[in-house]
Every structure is written in C-alpha cells, then in structure tokens.
Design an enzyme around this catalytic site. Structure first.
Site, mmCIF file in Angstrom:
data_model
loop_
_atom_site.group_PDB
_atom_site.id
_atom_site.type_symbol
_atom_site.label_atom_id
_atom_site.label_comp_id
_atom_site.label_asym_id
_atom_site.label_seq_id
_atom_site.Cartn_x
_atom_site.Cartn_y
_atom_site.Cartn_z
ATOM 1 N N ASP A 91 62.024 15.938 -86.229
ATOM 2 C CA ASP A 91 62.771 14.755 -85.794
ATOM 3 C C ASP A 91 62.478 14.406 -84.335
ATOM 4 O O ASP A 91 62.087 15.258 -83.536
ATOM 5 C CB ASP A 91 64.278 15.009 -85.913
ATOM 6 C CG ASP A 91 64.796 14.873 -87.326
ATOM 7 O OD1 ASP A 91 63.976 14.798 -88.266
ATOM 8 O OD2 ASP A 91 66.031 14.858 -87.496
ATOM 9 N N HIS A 117 63.523 7.656 -88.620
ATOM 10 C CA HIS A 117 64.675 8.245 -87.924
ATOM 11 C C HIS A 117 65.390 7.191 -87.074
ATOM 12 O O HIS A 117 65.968 7.508 -86.028
ATOM 13 C CB HIS A 117 64.215 9.421 -87.063
ATOM 14 C CG HIS A 117 65.304 10.394 -86.722
ATOM 15 N ND1 HIS A 117 66.305 10.757 -87.612
ATOM 16 C CD2 HIS A 117 65.550 11.107 -85.583
ATOM 17 C CE1 HIS A 117 67.109 11.626 -87.042
ATOM 18 N NE2 HIS A 117 66.690 11.853 -85.806
ATOM 19 N N HIS A 151 67.914 5.726 -82.409
ATOM 20 C CA HIS A 151 68.664 6.977 -82.567
ATOM 21 C C HIS A 151 70.148 6.824 -82.225
ATOM 22 O O HIS A 151 70.736 7.658 -81.523
ATOM 23 C CB HIS A 151 68.045 8.077 -81.703
ATOM 24 C CG HIS A 151 68.376 9.468 -82.162
ATOM 25 N ND1 HIS A 151 69.531 10.124 -81.786
ATOM 26 C CD2 HIS A 151 67.704 10.337 -82.954
ATOM 27 C CE1 HIS A 151 69.556 11.325 -82.319
ATOM 28 N NE2 HIS A 151 68.455 11.489 -83.041
ATOM 29 N N HIS A 178 62.308 19.924 -84.285
ATOM 30 C CA HIS A 178 62.207 18.736 -83.428
ATOM 31 C C HIS A 178 60.905 18.748 -82.639
ATOM 32 O O HIS A 178 60.514 19.781 -82.092
ATOM 33 C CB HIS A 178 63.400 18.673 -82.465
ATOM 34 C CG HIS A 178 64.716 18.478 -83.151
ATOM 35 N ND1 HIS A 178 65.392 19.508 -83.758
ATOM 36 C CD2 HIS A 178 65.467 17.357 -83.341
ATOM 37 C CE1 HIS A 178 66.519 19.039 -84.300
ATOM 38 N NE2 HIS A 178 66.586 17.742 -84.057
#
Length: 229
Positions: free
Chosen positions: A28, A80, A84, A175
């Site tokens: 991510d 994603h 964010h 991540h």
C-alpha cells in the site's frame, strides 16, 4: 439487500499444476521513488509477483514505476484512492470520485489495464465504498495478515509476525510508501527500510513452507476460479 463482499482471504486451489497453496503479497501507499524500486528489485530477484495498491495522486510523477510493474509482466496495479482519505468521512460522491479518478490515473499510466481492485485507506470500509467497488465490477480487497510495518517495529518483528500469521489463501499487507499527508522531508530513503529488509527474509521462508505467491489480478475470472470469503 446483501452488502457486497469484502475479500480478506482467497479460498480454493489455483489450477496451475503446482498443487501448492496460494498466498498474496500486497503493498500500500506507493509508488514511492526510493522504496518501490527496492521492493521491485527484491521481487524480481526471487521471481515473485505482488499487487500494489497505489495512491492516484502519486502516479503523474511516478508513472515510470507503474510502467516497470507492468513491464515485468506479473505484478498487478490496484486502487488505494486518489489522496488516501478516511472514506467513512466522505460523502458518497467523493467516495466515487476517489475510486474512479484513481482508476483513470492507473489507466493513463498503464494503457490497456482494466478497472483496479480497490482497498480502503486505513482499512476503513463503509457500505458506500463496497457499493462503489461493486459498481466498478471489482473486488474490495482487505487483508488477513498485517505486521504493522508502517509503525517501524523492526525488520525481525515484521518477519516473525508474517510467518506466524500466514496460512493458505492469506493476503499479506505491507507498505512501499506513505500517504501524502504523512510525508516527512528528508526521510525518503529510510521510509520503508525495515519492510525492505524483512521482505528479503519473508519470501524465501514462504517458499520453504511451501506456498506459491500470486497476484489478485484474476479474481473473478473464468481463467482462475476461486471462492471468495
């Protein structure tokens, strides 16, 4: 009316002839100009694919990294959101925009790609987010293994958490970047150093189990029948 499903694990065997259970590595908050290339290098060294849940705002400056993911032939680029946000704080129209604008940004960076599976920032899902995913004919993807690598617990802690938690069908959350509002000037090179170190140990250990690592690209495809939980 039944709410659209949220994918946390993938159940069912893949028809690839190996007879080995599957596992899914996901990343991510990228693409990041320093961390993502190092992660791609490790994946290439071990010939392992991954699914990258990218932040749309980063794609204009990092389109070459998206192109590299596609060019290497086995990675998946997923959604994603654009900036964010916590989608539970967003009105329905903004939720739709966050997902659809990111899909457009992904397609601009990698022409020919289809709609990308979304993952909600912070793992905070609402009925509106699930509906937006279903309307785009994609699967809303969560995870089943989270070593909280973003908190920098140490490379060994990340490795141990993943290896103790994985099971067949697991979706592992890691991540390769960080959200736009969490960027710290001067910390770029060390941002995901622990994740990068951990990944070099995690992949060989998973292969020893043995587990086969795949992307989520073909979920719902007739080429790759699976049960979704």
């Amino acid at each position: 009316m039944t709410a659209p499903a949220l994918l946390c694990e993938v159940h069912g065997e893949r028809d690839d002839g190996t007879g080995r259970p599957s596992l899914y590595l996901t990343f991510d908050d990228g693409p990041h100009p320093f961390c993502t290339p190092e992660i791609l290098d490790i994946l290439a060294e071990h010939r392992v694919p991954a699914t990258f849940f990218v932040i749309g705002e980063f794609l204009a400056d990092q389109s070459k990294l998206i192109q590299r993911m596609i060019a290497e032939g086995h990675h998946e680029v997923a959604n994603h959101t654009m900036t964010h946000p916590d989608l539970s704080d967003c009105e329905p129209r903004r939720v739709q925009r966050q997902i659809l604008e990111t899909n457009r940004a992904i397609k601009m960076a990698s022409p020919g790609g289809g709609a990308a599976h979304p993952r909600a920032p912070y793992g905070i899902w609402t009925e509106e987010v699930l509906k937006a995913s279903a309307n785009a004919a994609t699967h809303a993807v969560h995870w089943s293994v989270d070593p909280r690598d973003w908190s920098s617990p140490g490379a060994d802690a990340i490795v141990n958490d993943v290896l103790q938690s994985v099971r067949p069908g697991a979706i592992v959350l890691l991540h390769d970047g960080c959200p736009p509002d969490e960027m710290q000037q001067g910390a770029d090179h060390s941002l995901r150093h622990q994740t990068i170190m951990a990944l070099s140990s995690i992949i060989p250990a998973l292969h020893d189990r043995p587990l086969c690592i795949y992307t989520l690209r073909l979920l719902g495809s007739s080429e790759d029948p699976m049960d979704i939980a």
